[in-house]
Design a protein around this motif. Structure first.
Motif, PDB file in Angstrom:
ATOM      1  N   VAL A   1      59.841  43.590  20.414  1.00 37.17           N
ATOM      2  CA  VAL A   1      58.859  42.475  19.210  1.00 37.17           C
ATOM      3  C   VAL A   1      57.952  42.225  18.342  1.00 37.17           C
ATOM      4  N   LEU A   2      58.225  43.430  18.087  1.00 37.69           N
ATOM      5  CA  LEU A   2      56.672  43.701  17.673  1.00 37.69           C
ATOM      6  C   LEU A   2      57.711  44.628  16.150  1.00 37.69           C
ATOM      7  N   ALA A   3      58.821  44.330  16.302  1.00 39.08           N
ATOM      8  CA  ALA A   3      60.126  44.517  15.100  1.00 39.08           C
ATOM      9  C   ALA A   3      59.248  45.451  14.543  1.00 39.08           C
ATOM     10  N   ALA A   4      59.282  47.150  15.252  1.00 40.36           N
ATOM     11  CA  ALA A   4      58.733  48.718  15.263  1.00 40.36           C
ATOM     12  C   ALA A   4      58.999  49.371  14.652  1.00 40.36           C
ATOM     13  N   GLY A   5      60.948  49.100  14.490  1.00 35.82           N
ATOM     14  CA  GLY A   5      61.683  50.420  13.711  1.00 35.82           C
ATOM     15  C   GLY A   5      62.235  50.196  14.780  1.00 35.82           C
ATOM     16  N   SER A   6      62.744  50.089  16.154  1.00 37.42           N
ATOM     17  CA  SER A   6      63.269  51.244  17.338  1.00 37.42           C
ATOM     18  C   SER A   6      64.524  51.781  16.546  1.00 37.42           C
ATOM     19  N   ARG A   7      65.588  51.597  15.663  1.00 37.31           N
ATOM     20  CA  ARG A   7      66.618  52.679  15.209  1.00 37.31           C
ATOM     21  C   ARG A   7      65.603  53.834  15.095  1.00 37.31           C
ATOM     22  N   GLY A   8      65.331  54.587  16.043  1.00 40.29           N
ATOM     23  CA  GLY A   8      64.761  55.678  15.376  1.00 40.29           C
ATOM     24  C   GLY A   8      65.217  57.062  15.429  1.00 40.29           C
ATOM     25  N   ARG A   9      66.655  57.058  14.701  1.00 35.37           N
ATOM     26  CA  ARG A   9      67.574  57.685  15.160  1.00 35.37           C
ATOM     27  C   ARG A   9      66.654  59.449  13.686  1.00 35.37           C
TER      28      ARG A   9
ATOM     29  N   ALA B   1      63.294  40.789   8.905  1.00 33.88           N
ATOM     30  CA  ALA B   1      63.633  38.879   8.536  1.00 33.88           C
ATOM     31  C   ALA B   1      63.253  37.878   9.510  1.00 33.88           C
ATOM     32  N   ALA B   2      63.372  38.293  10.621  1.00 34.18           N
ATOM     33  CA  ALA B   2      62.740  37.342  12.438  1.00 34.18           C
ATOM     34  C   ALA B   2      61.812  36.242  11.767  1.00 34.18           C
ATOM     35  N   PHE B   3      61.119  37.241  10.917  1.00 35.92           N
ATOM     36  CA  PHE B   3      59.948  36.412  10.807  1.00 35.92           C
ATOM     37  C   PHE B   3      59.716  35.306   9.896  1.00 35.92           C
ATOM     38  N   GLY B   4      60.524  35.382   8.694  1.00 33.24           N
ATOM     39  CA  GLY B   4      61.265  34.599   8.227  1.00 33.24           C
ATOM     40  C   GLY B   4      60.290  35.322   6.664  1.00 33.24           C
ATOM     41  N   LEU B   5      60.425  36.142   6.819  1.00 31.58           N
ATOM     42  CA  LEU B   5      59.460  36.742   5.160  1.00 31.58           C
ATOM     43  C   LEU B   5      59.687  38.093   4.727  1.00 31.58           C
TER      44      LEU B   5
END
Length: 380
Positions: free
Chosen positions: A372-380, A148-152
């Motif tokens: 920054v890469l939006a790589a899904g840091s919520r890695g639970r 969403a941060a990329f507007g996409l």
């Protein structure tokens, strides 16, 4: 069965791409003794146990990564099929915990496929992500949690024959992307679609972009173009893992027949911007294919790394460049694009100051870059 040595070699790129820590990858690989289906020391059994441990720790995304490695390079036996199923279930468990990611199950003209998506029904432009012949959608889909941060709006799916895509992988598979856009036309602005597609996904994206004006930009990494498919002398040099996987997806020997190679006319018909990462020591894609891209694409820019296929030693810088280039091609400014540009500049400075010091294959990218890469840091 596959060569254990090749499995371990290629695991570096895919574990690195998922953000797995080098020490964890080394520890797991040291336990692998063979690739005999059902053997307790086999590739699949060892990686699946690693996934089970993460699942029992209530860390489903970590479990998903291990299961993705367990089914690698393709689900060609019952044990890898089971690992593939566990991979999907683990990702599904993770995405249900407030990520905003939804599951799509689509019946398209060429056959059914599944996808993960976010931001639909918002009217935003669309980003479609498609991996290569060995990577499942769950390896890429965590990016959706931050898109969403990329507007996409975003959709992540798989090549025909990979993962949950039940279509056949044939030269005409380029129709898949057009069929997907047809299906999503009422849920996103598909007339402004970006496609992020490494390797064989890039081949599919370029073929589609030559015919479908809804694709406005293509971002890719080391796509096969022509020589990979037609040069039998090059085929003799390829890792057996690549040959076995491609043959499995195509249902036979795919090398040589007409139809796979992108022609100069097709490349010239790609009138939209293309951003491509090339690897100077690519052992999968012949150098002549890069020459064809440079010679025939009307609007292209390239980033070349002194690396092997997929540039595993430069994952962070590669992803930053692709995403920053995508934002610039979209004309999207703002803090996200600025942050990408800054992170890209810092990554280049780090590489120049200490080549590959923070980019050793298998190590997780720096935490700031992951954000920054939006790589899904919520890695639970």
């Amino acid at each position: 069965m596959h060569s254990v040595a090749e499995l371990k070699e290629f695991a570096v790129l895919h574990a690195r791409g998922q953000g797995m820590a080098a020490r964890d990858v080394r520890r797991i690989l040291a336990l692998v003794g063979n690739d005999e289906p059902g053997h307790p020391d086999s590739w699949t059994a060892v990686w699946r146990r690693a996934g089970d441990v993460e699942r029992d720790r209530c860390r489903p995304l970590h479990a998903c990564r291990a299961y993705a490695m367990a089914r690698f390079p393709f689900a060609g036996d019952p044990f890898r099929v089971a690992a593939q199923d566990e991979c999907v279930r683990a990702f599904d468990a993770w995405r249900r915990d407030g990520t905003g990611i939804e599951r799509l199950e689509l019946d398209l003209p060429g056959g059914s496929l599944a996808a993960w998506a976010t931001g639909l029904d918002t009217g935003r432009p669309l980003l479609v992500v498609v991996g290569g012949i060995v990577s499942v959608k769950e390896q890429w889909a965590p990016v959706l949690a931050r898109l969403a941060a990329f507007g996409l709006a975003g959709v992540v799916t798989e090549l025909p024959g990979v993962g949950e895509n039940r279509q056949r992988y044939v030269p005409e598979s380029g129709r898949m992307l057009g069929d997907l856009l047809d299906h999503l036309a009422g849920r996103a602005d598909v007339t402004d679609t970006s496609v992020l597609a490494p390797s064989f996904g890039g081949h599919l994206a370029l073929r589609t972009a030559a015919r479908d004006p809804r694709i406005r930009r293509v971002l890719t990494v080391g796509p096969p173009v022509a020589g990979f498919f037609t040069d039998r002398s090059w085929r003799a040099r390829l890792p057996e893992l690549t040959v076995q996987t491609f043959a499995h997806l195509a249902g036979g020997d795919p090398f040589g027949p007409d139809g796979w190679a992108l022609t100069p006319a097709e490349l010239a018909a790609v009138r939209v911007p293309v951003a491509a990462v090339l690897s100077g020591r690519d052992e999968i894609i012949p150098a002549g294919d890069a020459v064809l891209l440079r010679r025939h694409l009307p609007d292209a820019r390239f980033r070349v790394f002194d690396d092997v296929h997929g540039s595993p030693a430069h994952v962070t810088e590669m992803r930053l460049w692709l995403l920053h280039t995508m934002q610039r091609l979209r004309g999207a400014g703002g803090p996200v694009t600025a942050a990408l540009g800054l992170a890209l500049a810092l990554a280049g400075l780090r590489r120049a100051a200490a080549p590959a010091a923070d980019e050793r294959p298998g190590e997780a990218p720096p935490a700031a870059a992951l954000t920054v890469l939006a790589a899904g840091s919520r890695g639970r």
